[in-house]
Write an enzyme that holds these catalytic residues in place. Structure first.
Site, PDB file in Angstrom:
ATOM      1  CG  ASN A  78      -2.089   0.954   1.037  1.00  0.00           C
ATOM      2  OD1 ASN A  78      -1.908   2.064   0.571  1.00  0.00           O
ATOM      3  ND2 ASN A  78      -3.285   0.553   1.439  1.00  0.00           N
ATOM      4  CG  ASP A  79       1.242   3.090   3.646  1.00  0.00           C
ATOM      5  OD1 ASP A  79       0.208   3.653   3.238  1.00  0.00           O
ATOM      6  OD2 ASP A  79       1.306   2.486   4.727  1.00  0.00           O
ATOM      7  CB  VAL A  80       6.101   0.566  -0.321  1.00  0.00           C
ATOM      8  CG1 VAL A  80       6.479   0.469   1.139  1.00  0.00           C
ATOM      9  CG2 VAL A  80       5.359  -0.682  -0.776  1.00  0.00           C
ATOM     10  CB  ALA A  98       0.768   5.333   6.425  1.00  0.00           C
TER      11      ALA A  98
END
Length: 492
Positions: free
Chosen positions: A416-418, A457
């Protein structure tokens, strides 16, 4: 046996060589397993040699403790799932820090006791420090009492401080990774409170290192150090755990090295410094991968947004397994991006089965790994290695990013965040400035995700709303299993 101390030091030297060579071999996935074994033999040799130190006492108790610890580690290591590996690493790392802190506590209490033995007149009659209150006094004449040197006392205090912080902080990291603490605890003035706690612990530590030791000061010192470790870790979000784990790993190594100096144990000094140096370098790499300074890692409130985030326009566009399989079956290049969702679903074996089917069709397949993907450094690499993915198919972020524009399909599984483009476009985003995998540059993107929730996050991912992205909803293993079935149907 005048030769025994020399033999013990030789064993420590050999153990140190095995530690260093083992760490060197861990730098490559091809030799990492052997490196772990080499380092394990080094630790076994160091432990066995320690039993023959001439001033060792209570050997049956030590042997019993070693047996209990080895048995517990063997049992838990065999049973732990790969998805739980990050919290196990955090827990074991905390135990190392706690052991170093315990050594420091024993040394400090022993220092206070020896002061009482040497200067009994200054101790009140009701004090527990009166020499006659120490049962062991009968076994050690006052003439044999030796106080720690100022350097030994100072390093003992420093090791105890760092070890206590690592212990309590690692326990909070474990609880967060285990899901027992799923919230970030943030309040106004938190940084000030944390700095005051650290300052108080340091001041008391300076007093202890200066020889002004008492049981009350020792208790206050450890209470403040443990509390600081808790307060420093509570506001940290789960997405930042790779940095936290590597940071506390460095702390534990340094604490062990300092306490090894106090004990005059060369194996502890070398092993601790190797772990501390490696952990420090890893922390720097992890911080760089998240665009954070070390100061922010130590005292910042991770994941705190700096303003109002950009609104994301559009909608998520679903795709079914059959269409996704067809899209990748006739692609020339496919890049697979694994994330924590892959670990939770334990889908690594199915993913490799799917990749093998694509490769048989002539598709060029690679796996892209972000430095902080998952919940600990190297988490995705470990999962792919367990599934048997060849190392030459695994690329890191810097190597794979230039290839995304020429990639026909990027398959994102649980990440997701990466892969969130907001890290490059939205200054108000808590991940702004963090280097990401440029998945959005691929011609087509397929994201396997359980639902429409946010990542660790806690922010929306603009990639999921992009025109070239399609969402394949479902459990990671089930979704990839569907892709395998549909791909086999095409080849039938």
């Amino acid at each position: 046996m005048s030769w025994l101390p020399t033999l013990i030091k030789a064993c420590y030297f050999l153990a140190a060589l095995l530690f260093i060579l083992g760490l060197k071999r861990m730098s490559s996935p091809r030799t990492a397993r052997g490196g772990i074994v080499w380092a394990g033999y080094g630790m076994l040799l160091a432990v066995l040699a320690t039993f023959f130190l001439p001033d060792m006492h209570h050997l049956p108790l030590i042997a019993a403790a070693v047996l209990i610890g080895v048995s517990a580690a063997w049992w838990s290591g065999k049973r732990v799932a790969m998805t739980a590996m990050p919290q196990m690493v955090a827990l074991y790392n905390g135990m190392g820090g706690g052991a170093a802190a315990a050594i420091g506590a024993v040394e400090l209490i022993g220092y206070v006791r020896n002061l009482a033995l040497l200067h009994p007149a200054g101790i009140p009659d009701t004090s527990p420090l009166r020499p006659e209150s120490w049962a062991i006094n009968a076994l050690q004449p006052v003439a044999d009492v030796v106080l720690l040197s100022p350097l030994e006392l100072g390093l003992g205090v420093l090791g105890a401080l760092i070890g206590a912080v690592s212990f309590s902080g690692s326990l909070i990291a474990f609880a967060k990774l285990q899901g027992w603490l799923d919230k970030r605890f943030v309040f106004a003035g938190q940084r000030v409170v944390n700095m005051l706690l650290l300052a108080a612990a340091v001041l008391i530590g300076i007093a202890l290192a200066g020889g002004h030791a008492s049981l009350a000061l020792i208790v206050a010192f450890f209470a403040l150090a443990l509390l600081f470790g808790l307060m420093m870790t509570l506001p940290i979000g789960g997405a930042d755990m790779p940095v936290v784990i590597s940071l506390y790993n460095a702390f534990t190594g340094l604490a062990v090295a300092f306490e090894g100096f106090v004990l005059g144990n060369e194996a502890m000094i070398i092993a601790g410094m190797v772990v501390g140096a490696a952990g420090t370098l890893l922390t720097q790499l992890m911080a760089k991968a998240m665009n954070r300074s070390i100061g922010n890692v130590l005292f910042g409130s991770f994941g705190a947004a700096g303003g109002e985030a950009q609104a994301i326009e559009g909608a998520q566009k679903p795709i079914d397994g059959a269409d996704a399989a067809v899209m990748m079956a006739y692609a020339e290049r496919v890049v697979i991006v694994p994330g924590y969702g892959l670990a939770v679903a334990q889908a690594q074996h199915k993913v490799w089965e799917f990749a093998q089917l694509l490769i048989k069709r002539g598709v060029k397949v690679k796996f892209a790994i972000h430095p902080v993907a998952g919940r600990m450094p190297g988490h995705m690499n470990v999962l792919l290695a367990e599934a048997g993915v060849p190392y030459d198919l695994i690329a890191d972020m810097d190597d794979i990013n230039p290839e995304f524009p020429a990639t026909d399909v990027a398959l994102v599984i649980g990440a997701n965040d990466v892969v969130n483009p907001l890290a490059k476009t939205d200054p108000a985003s808590p991940i702004y400035g963090m280097p990401i995998l440029d998945v959005s540059a691929a011609k087509h993107v397929i994201v396997i995700k359980r639902g429409k929730g946010t990542g660790f996050a806690g922010i929306e991912n603009a990639l999921f709303y992009a025109d070239n992205t399609r969402m394949l909803y479902g459990d990671g293993q089930a979704a990839v299993g569907e892709l395998v079935t549909e791909l086999k149907a095409i080849d039938a």
